[in-house]
Write a protein that holds these residues in place. Structure first.
Motif, mmCIF file in Angstrom:
data_model
loop_
_atom_site.group_PDB
_atom_site.id
_atom_site.type_symbol
_atom_site.label_atom_id
_atom_site.label_comp_id
_atom_site.label_asym_id
_atom_site.label_seq_id
_atom_site.Cartn_x
_atom_site.Cartn_y
_atom_site.Cartn_z
ATOM 1 N N GLY A 132 0.821 -1.215 0.000
ATOM 2 C CA GLY A 132 0.000 0.000 0.000
ATOM 3 C C GLY A 132 0.850 1.258 0.000
ATOM 4 N N ALA A 133 2.179 1.087 -0.073
ATOM 5 C CA ALA A 133 3.067 2.251 -0.133
ATOM 6 C C ALA A 133 4.061 2.076 -1.273
ATOM 7 C CB ALA A 133 3.819 2.419 1.182
ATOM 8 N N ALA A 134 4.621 3.191 -1.715
ATOM 9 C CA ALA A 134 5.656 3.143 -2.753
ATOM 10 C C ALA A 134 6.553 4.362 -2.618
ATOM 11 C CB ALA A 134 5.032 3.117 -4.152
ATOM 12 N N VAL A 135 7.794 4.195 -3.037
ATOM 13 C CA VAL A 135 8.679 5.349 -3.196
ATOM 14 C C VAL A 135 8.720 5.641 -4.686
ATOM 15 C CG1 VAL A 135 10.986 6.295 -2.825
ATOM 16 C CG2 VAL A 135 10.047 4.623 -1.201
ATOM 17 N N VAL A 136 8.405 6.886 -5.053
ATOM 18 C CA VAL A 136 8.271 7.250 -6.469
ATOM 19 C C VAL A 136 9.224 8.406 -6.776
ATOM 20 C CG1 VAL A 136 6.698 8.174 -8.214
ATOM 21 C CG2 VAL A 136 5.862 6.496 -6.548
ATOM 22 N N ALA A 137 10.182 8.180 -7.662
ATOM 23 C CA ALA A 137 11.085 9.249 -8.084
ATOM 24 C C ALA A 137 10.434 10.009 -9.235
ATOM 25 C CB ALA A 137 12.425 8.680 -8.518
ATOM 26 N N ALA A 138 10.519 11.338 -9.201
ATOM 27 C CA ALA A 138 9.891 12.139 -10.257
ATOM 28 C C ALA A 138 10.728 13.379 -10.529
ATOM 29 C CB ALA A 138 8.474 12.536 -9.855
ATOM 30 N N GLY A 139 10.956 13.657 -11.811
ATOM 31 C CA GLY A 139 11.729 14.834 -12.185
ATOM 32 C C GLY A 139 12.293 14.669 -13.576
ATOM 33 N N TYR A 140 12.997 15.686 -14.034
ATOM 34 C CA TYR A 140 13.526 15.647 -15.397
ATOM 35 C C TYR A 140 14.755 14.759 -15.505
ATOM 36 C CZ TYR A 140 15.918 16.880 -19.674
ATOM 37 O OH TYR A 140 16.555 16.793 -20.876
ATOM 38 N N LEU A 141 14.768 13.884 -16.499
ATOM 39 C CA LEU A 141 15.985 13.209 -16.954
ATOM 40 C C LEU A 141 15.933 13.210 -18.476
ATOM 41 C CD1 LEU A 141 16.531 9.982 -14.758
ATOM 42 C CD2 LEU A 141 17.874 12.075 -14.728
ATOM 43 N N PRO A 142 17.092 13.299 -19.148
ATOM 44 C CA PRO A 142 17.060 13.245 -20.619
ATOM 45 C C PRO A 142 16.428 11.938 -21.078
ATOM 46 C CG PRO A 142 19.284 13.724 -19.793
ATOM 47 C CD PRO A 142 18.453 13.362 -18.616
ATOM 48 N N ARG A 143 15.767 11.955 -22.205
ATOM 49 C CA ARG A 143 15.152 10.777 -22.813
ATOM 50 C C ARG A 143 13.933 10.271 -22.060
ATOM 51 N NH1 ARG A 143 18.571 5.795 -24.374
ATOM 52 N NH2 ARG A 143 16.899 5.508 -25.837
ATOM 53 N N ALA A 144 13.672 10.773 -20.849
ATOM 54 C CA ALA A 144 12.503 10.282 -20.125
ATOM 55 C C ALA A 144 11.258 10.876 -20.778
ATOM 56 C CB ALA A 144 12.586 10.680 -18.662
ATOM 57 N N GLN A 145 10.293 10.046 -21.090
ATOM 58 C CA GLN A 145 9.052 10.557 -21.689
ATOM 59 C C GLN A 145 8.080 10.938 -20.583
ATOM 60 O OE1 GLN A 145 9.432 7.439 -25.177
ATOM 61 N NE2 GLN A 145 7.384 8.283 -25.185
ATOM 62 N N GLU A 146 7.270 11.972 -20.854
ATOM 63 C CA GLU A 146 6.345 12.488 -19.845
ATOM 64 C C GLU A 146 5.441 11.374 -19.324
ATOM 65 O OE1 GLU A 146 5.499 14.292 -17.244
ATOM 66 O OE2 GLU A 146 5.798 16.114 -18.417
ATOM 67 N N ALA A 147 5.411 11.214 -18.011
ATOM 68 C CA ALA A 147 4.635 10.151 -17.371
ATOM 69 C C ALA A 147 3.832 10.743 -16.230
ATOM 70 C CB ALA A 147 5.574 9.083 -16.833
ATOM 71 N N VAL A 148 2.565 10.370 -16.143
ATOM 72 C CA VAL A 148 1.654 11.006 -15.199
ATOM 73 C C VAL A 148 0.950 9.967 -14.321
ATOM 74 C CG1 VAL A 148 -0.508 12.327 -15.071
ATOM 75 C CG2 VAL A 148 1.255 13.001 -16.722
ATOM 76 N N ILE A 149 0.873 10.279 -13.018
ATOM 77 C CA ILE A 149 0.014 9.513 -12.103
ATOM 78 C C ILE A 149 -0.951 10.499 -11.463
ATOM 79 C CG2 ILE A 149 -0.107 8.115 -9.997
ATOM 80 C CD1 ILE A 149 2.856 7.336 -10.491
ATOM 81 N N ASP A 150 -2.241 10.261 -11.588
ATOM 82 C CA ASP A 150 -3.242 11.050 -10.871
ATOM 83 C C ASP A 150 -3.674 10.267 -9.635
ATOM 84 O OD1 ASP A 150 -3.234 13.211 -12.533
ATOM 85 O OD2 ASP A 150 -5.366 13.085 -13.105
ATOM 86 N N MET A 151 -3.727 10.942 -8.492
ATOM 87 C CA MET A 151 -4.120 10.269 -7.250
ATOM 88 C C MET A 151 -5.627 10.301 -7.050
ATOM 89 S SD MET A 151 -1.211 9.227 -6.461
ATOM 90 C CE MET A 151 -1.758 8.316 -5.017
ATOM 91 N N SER A 152 -6.341 11.024 -7.926
ATOM 92 C CA SER A 152 -7.807 11.058 -7.866
ATOM 93 C C SER A 152 -8.313 11.239 -9.289
ATOM 94 C CB SER A 152 -8.280 12.207 -6.965
ATOM 95 O OG SER A 152 -7.702 13.421 -7.423
ATOM 96 N N GLY A 153 -9.623 11.124 -9.459
ATOM 97 C CA GLY A 153 -10.193 11.269 -10.807
ATOM 98 C C GLY A 153 -10.083 9.974 -11.581
ATOM 99 N N PRO A 154 -10.532 10.010 -12.842
ATOM 100 C CA PRO A 154 -10.669 8.773 -13.619
ATOM 101 C C PRO A 154 -9.354 8.060 -13.924
ATOM 102 C CG PRO A 154 -11.085 10.719 -14.991
ATOM 103 C CD PRO A 154 -10.996 11.198 -13.576
ATOM 104 N N ALA A 155 -8.222 8.800 -13.957
ATOM 105 C CA ALA A 155 -6.959 8.158 -14.311
ATOM 106 C C ALA A 155 -6.334 7.421 -13.132
ATOM 107 C CB ALA A 155 -5.975 9.186 -14.872
ATOM 108 N N ALA A 156 -6.811 7.695 -11.909
ATOM 109 C CA ALA A 156 -6.194 7.074 -10.730
ATOM 110 C C ALA A 156 -6.309 5.552 -10.807
ATOM 111 C CB ALA A 156 -6.842 7.602 -9.455
ATOM 112 N N ALA A 157 -7.459 5.080 -11.273
ATOM 113 C CA ALA A 157 -7.684 3.632 -11.325
ATOM 114 C C ALA A 157 -6.898 2.963 -12.443
ATOM 115 C CB ALA A 157 -9.178 3.349 -11.499
ATOM 116 N N LEU A 158 -6.329 3.771 -13.351
ATOM 117 C CA LEU A 158 -5.612 3.185 -14.487
ATOM 118 C C LEU A 158 -4.149 2.879 -14.166
ATOM 119 C CD1 LEU A 158 -6.959 5.330 -17.473
ATOM 120 C CD2 LEU A 158 -7.784 3.135 -16.603
ATOM 121 N N SER A 159 -3.677 3.347 -12.997
ATOM 122 C CA SER A 159 -2.280 3.110 -12.636
ATOM 123 C C SER A 159 -2.199 2.370 -11.305
ATOM 124 C CB SER A 159 -1.527 4.443 -12.519
ATOM 125 O OG SER A 159 -0.222 4.212 -12.047
ATOM 126 N N PRO A 160 -1.314 1.368 -11.210
ATOM 127 C CA PRO A 160 -1.144 0.692 -9.913
ATOM 128 C C PRO A 160 -0.653 1.656 -8.839
ATOM 129 C CG PRO A 160 0.514 -0.036 -11.518
ATOM 130 C CD PRO A 160 -0.477 0.782 -12.265
#
Lengths: 346, 431
Positions: free
Chosen positions: B113-141
């Motif tokens: 029920g917990a995770a450590v999530v790194a987020a920020g700019y790195l070259p070549r990294a493609q934009e990735a999104v996690i929503d904690m609420s709303g319709p997209a929340a259920a689409l991501s583990p």
């Protein structure tokens, strides 16, 4: 009481309109009264109730080379306020098929019932949008049977009925996203067990079919040929001024090479999202080999280098878009008298 | 004279198999000390910053993003489930936190029920999104876990490769440290994982081939801490997945990526374990690189199929990582497996265009035909505006402030099309 006559506008290309072959592929859209070319035989098959009131024809390069062309054609088609728009048959001709499909798709968007005819391997099949596409033969030698199928289909759709696959309808059904009861991992194990149990048909994804591309014939006299450099390697001027997408590209761009002999690393770079661009950016010629092309031009090994390069990003690009880029590039290059191109792929 | 027994003198080996000791995280907080008590995980930001500190990194900060909150995480890099095997990690994340040695035995504590999530700019990294609420929340583990989000600025003059490495090591060390807080806590569940052939005779031996996208720096996957790019396909003890032997450094195709969190919780492996001894015998895990050129794709695919044959697989599920290029790695393996008489099923995210009319699969198999759909990469989503964004202030793809309403393809939502089969999305033919 006799049913009112159905007014049809027929779309064909420059070749079937008798204007000319590749030499006339750049001709702009023109509207003429009544049926011409294959439309004459089609009219005989359609009988008295369905009447071709006008024909719009256009060169294949002109029609498939830009989105504006389709709107120009549509404006001519709408002059007669038709009940039905028929395009083709385009057989396996890529540019013609694309034009037919797009004209039909655009007409459908404007509320006109439309029908395009082409072979199932024509790239236009994927571009028909909500329009109906009906099967034709491979080439014009099958014109007779193709027109019979088309006329039968025209009568059906003119009557407001959907055309079925058995009646020659082409195109794969749209894939719509649904939420499954169980996660994909569980369904995949079910599928393994079904296949182990002898069910060789079970799948959630029907196998797509891809046409085989026949390579063009070798260039006969390179020293007399205009050569173009094209790439899916997303090499763009510094700062990506036209905002080419790094993934899932929906468009392509052109950049001038006039008066440029080499691509400086501080002026050009790749914004491709699918590979490490370090080496490309160190020397942009690794993506667009302008340096060597200029040498070949100076030596007279090629007639002339085309004055611009065409570029997109081939990364997560849908097959439909990739195919469209290919057809548009071919049309665009042909118009510029380019007869050979080097496509660098990453 | 007594004969020496052949086993004499050998060290006693720990029992085969792995036990997961599960501690559920129900609430999270920051505090002076890192503590797990009564389902509440409290983290010391100072300790976290100290664990993450590196010459390659400047300022580092941690924030909580919890399920249901109006928070969006953008520029998501890796995600890791907090786990440990003992004080100092006890060997968890071999090659990064623990020594580069196979694990997958003994006990592993899991902060579920917990995770450590790194987020920020790195070259070549493609934009990735996690929503904690709303319709997209259920689409991501990661839309339903309490996420400790690690944000960072590069150290002065640091090379991006070193920034990437420092974020990876720090994230893994922090995940191990959080789990350590639960070592002596009461447990919520004990999960004994099956090992070896089941007692039921006559079941088909079913395994999984998991492709890892290995395309150089910022698009690489590590096994025991080493880049897997030059490796040949190999069997891997499934318990090693649980213990973090496979670590993701792959930041392309967010919807189609397999972060460390997903390898730790590999959904196909979980399903094969669940059905082990009932419908099938779980025959093993083969991991395989995804080379970039056609010759090597062919070599690796034939080799992977032969590894499966040597391991006695009757059937294999084949999973991928990445976009259309990676379809070829699945398709070739499926065909090579079926050529050896091993039944193959592939998991494919469809790339059917925004209107669903494009061809679904970039490179389809020719002999093998059984494929499961994990949704349409190009399907458009509307993500409502949120109060707060972590990981960055803008969303690259659409050039908008990260908190605004966004129209994005499903492909941008983290793990939404999980090639490891986590999700419920699927395509079907419209009537």
């Amino acid at each position: 009481m006799k049913a009112p006559m159905t007014k049809i506008v027929h779309y064909i290309n420059q070749f079937f309109a008798g204007i000319g072959g590749e030499d006339a592929a750049g001709s702009p859209p023109v509207r003429v009264e009544g049926a011409i070319g294959p439309g004459r035989r089609l009219q005989q098959l359609l009988g008295d109730d369905l009447h071709i009131v006008a024909t719009v024809h256009c060169g294949d390069d002109y029609a498939s080379g830009s989105a504006d062309a389709v709107q120009e054609i549509l404006a001519l088609v709408r002059q007669d306020d038709p009940d039905l728009v028929i395009a083709g048959p385009a057989f396996t001709s890529g540019r013609y098929g694309l034009a037919c499909a797009r004209v039909a798709a655009a007409a459908t968007e404007h509320g006109l019932t439309s029908l395009a005819a082409m072979h199932e391997d024509n790239p236009g099949v994927d571009e028909g949008g909500a329009a109906t596409i009906v099967r034709s033969g491979v080439a014009a030698r099958e014109m007779g049977s193709s027109l019979e199928t088309l006329a039968a289909a025209a009568a059906i759709v003119a009557g407001g009925e959907p055309l079925t696959n058995e009646q020659g309808r082409l195109g794969r059904p749209r894939r719509q996203v649904v939420r499954a009861d169980r996660p994909a991992a569980a369904r995949a194990v079910d599928l393994v067990l079904a296949r182990l149990g002898g069910d060789l048909e079970a799948t959630e994804v029907p196998l797509p079919r891809f046409e085989q591309v026949t390579p063009a014939a070798a260039v006969e006299d390179l020293a007399q040929t205009v050569l173009a450099l094209v790439t899916e390697g997303a090499l763009v001027p510094e700062g990506n001024p036209d905002r080419l997408e790094s993934a899932r590209a929906t468009r392509w761009l052109r950049y001038s090479l006039d008066g440029i002999d080499s691509l400086a690393p501080d002026q050009y770079g790749s914004i491709h999202g699918g590979f490490s661009t370090v080496w490309a950016n160190e020397d942009p010629h690794r993506i667009v080999p302008l340096d060597v092309a200029r040498e070949l031009e100076a030596e007279g090994a090629i007639g002339r280098l085309h004055g611009e390069y065409l570029v997109t990003a081939g990364n997560g690009t849908s097959v439909a878009n990739a195919r469209r880029f290919g057809v548009e590039w071919a049309a665009d290059l042909r118009r510029s008298e380019v007869r050979a191109a080097i496509l660098t792929s990453t | 004279m007594a004969e020496a027994r052949p086993t004499e003198g050998l060290q006693e080996r720990p029992a085969a198999g792995l036990t997961r000791v599960v501690h559920q995280v129900e609430a999270v907080d920051f505090g002076e000390r890192t503590v797990y008590e009564g389902g509440r995980l409290t983290v010391s930001p100072a300790e976290a910053a100290q664990i993450l500190s590196s010459p390659a990194l400047g300022e580092v900060s941690v924030s909580w993003a919890s399920p249901g909150s109006p928070v969006r995480i953008v520029k998501v890099l890796d995600a890791v489930e907090p786990r440990t095997k003992g004080p100092g990690g006890g060997g968890i994340f071999p090659g990064f936190v623990g020594p580069a040695q196979p694990q997958g035995r003994g006990r592993t504590h899991v902060l579920r029920g917990a995770a450590v999530v790194a987020a920020g700019y790195l070259p070549r990294a493609q934009e990735a999104v996690i929503d904690m609420s709303g319709p997209a929340a259920a689409l991501s583990p990661l839309g339903s876990t309490h996420n400790l989000v690690v944000e960072f600025v590069p150290g002065e003059g640091a090379k991006w490769e070193d920034v990437d490495e420092a974020v990876r090591r720090g994230t893994l060390a922090l995940a191990a440290r959080l789990a350590e807080a639960a070592l002596d806590a009461p447990l919520d569940a004990v999960e004994e994982l099956p090992t070896g052939p089941s007692a039921t005779a006559g079941l088909p031996r079913v395994g999984v081939v998991t492709n890892l996208q290995t395309q150089g720096t910022f698009k690489d996957v590590f096994v025991y801490g080493r880049s897997f790019a030059q490796a040949l396909p190999t069997l891997l003890d499934p318990g090693d997945l649980d213990d973090g032997a496979v670590v993701s450094g792959q930041f392309g195709h967010p919807g189609l990526k397999n972060p460390t969190f997903m390898h730790q919780n590999h959904p196909v492996v979980a399903e094969l374990r669940r059905r082990h001894g009932k419908d099938l015998d779980f025959a093993g895990v083969v991991i395989s690189p995804e080379p970039v050129d056609a010759d090597n794709k062919q070599l690796i695919s034939v080799h992977a199929a032969r590894v499966c044959a040597a391991a006695g697989f009757d059937a294999a599920l084949v999973t991928k990582e990445g976009g259309g290029n990676a379809d070829a790695d699945v398709a070739l393996k499926m065909d090579e497996l079926e050529a050896l008489g091993i039944v193959a099923v592939g998991l494919f995210a469809e790339m059917a265009g925004t209107d669903g009319t494009g061809p679904s699969v970039v490179v389809p198999p020719s002999r093998a035909t059984a494929m499961v759909s994990t949704g349409n990469y190009d399907d458009q989503l509307v993500l409502p505006a949120v109060d707060r964004a972590l990981g960055g202030t803008t969303v690259n793809l659409v050039d908008l402030p990260a908190t605004e309403e966004l129209r994005l393809p499903t492909a941008v939502v983290y793990c939404s099309l999980s090639p490891l089969g986590w999700g419920h999305l699927r395509c079907e033919a419209a009537v």
